[in-house]
Design an enzyme around this catalytic site. Structure first.
Site, PDB file in Angstrom:
ATOM      1  N   CYS A  99       0.785  -1.073  -0.019  1.00 29.07           N
ATOM      2  CA  CYS A  99      -0.313   0.062  -0.501  1.00 29.07           C
ATOM      3  C   CYS A  99       0.610   1.342   0.038  1.00 29.07           C
ATOM      4  CB  CYS A  99      -1.097   0.093   1.112  1.00 29.07           C
ATOM      5  SG  CYS A  99      -1.663   1.554   1.586  1.00 29.07           S
ATOM      6  N   CYS A 146      -0.121   3.833   2.647  1.00 29.85           N
ATOM      7  CA  CYS A 146       0.306   3.543   3.797  1.00 29.85           C
ATOM      8  C   CYS A 146       2.064   3.695   4.603  1.00 29.85           C
ATOM      9  CB  CYS A 146       0.206   1.539   4.057  1.00 29.85           C
ATOM     10  SG  CYS A 146      -1.749   1.370   3.990  1.00 29.85           S
TER      11      CYS A 146
END
Length: 111
Positions: A37, A40
């Site tokens: 991600c 993230c």
């Protein structure tokens, strides 16, 4: 096991029991994330700064690929997702990349 984040670093969750124990008391920030991600990864330095700077905050990191059950129980639909607990109860939730000031504002509101 201590409920405080050791040496001001996020705790990487290794079991559902550990998650339950560490979210049961005090102010806890849970960062739901995944290695793949991009957002993230953008949020990670901010989470590490918050963990290092806020003494009475426990910061947990939950890999949603490894702990799909925890993410599902928490109702996580998008990541990064930040879930805040106060004495075992969910108190707030933020989704997406967040500014450090916004995270600190939520922590302060839970004191």
């Amino acid at each position: 096991m201590s409920s405080q984040t050791p040496a001001g670093e996020p705790i990487h969750i290794e079991s559902e029991d550990q998650f339950t124990e560490l979210t049961s008391e005090g102010i806890v920030l849970v960062d739901y994330h995944a290695d793949w991600c991009g957002p993230c990864k953008m949020l990670e330095p901010t989470i590490e700064e918050v963990a290092a700077e806020v003494d009475d905050l426990t910061v947990l990191k939950v890999d949603v690929d490894e702990f799909q059950g925890l993410a599902g129980e928490a109702g996580v639909r998008g990541i990064p997702a930040l879930q805040f607990f106060a004495d075992g109860e969910e108190a707030e939730r933020l989704v997406g990349v967040q500014e450090k000031e916004d995270i600190l504002r939520v922590v302060e509101s839970l004191r």
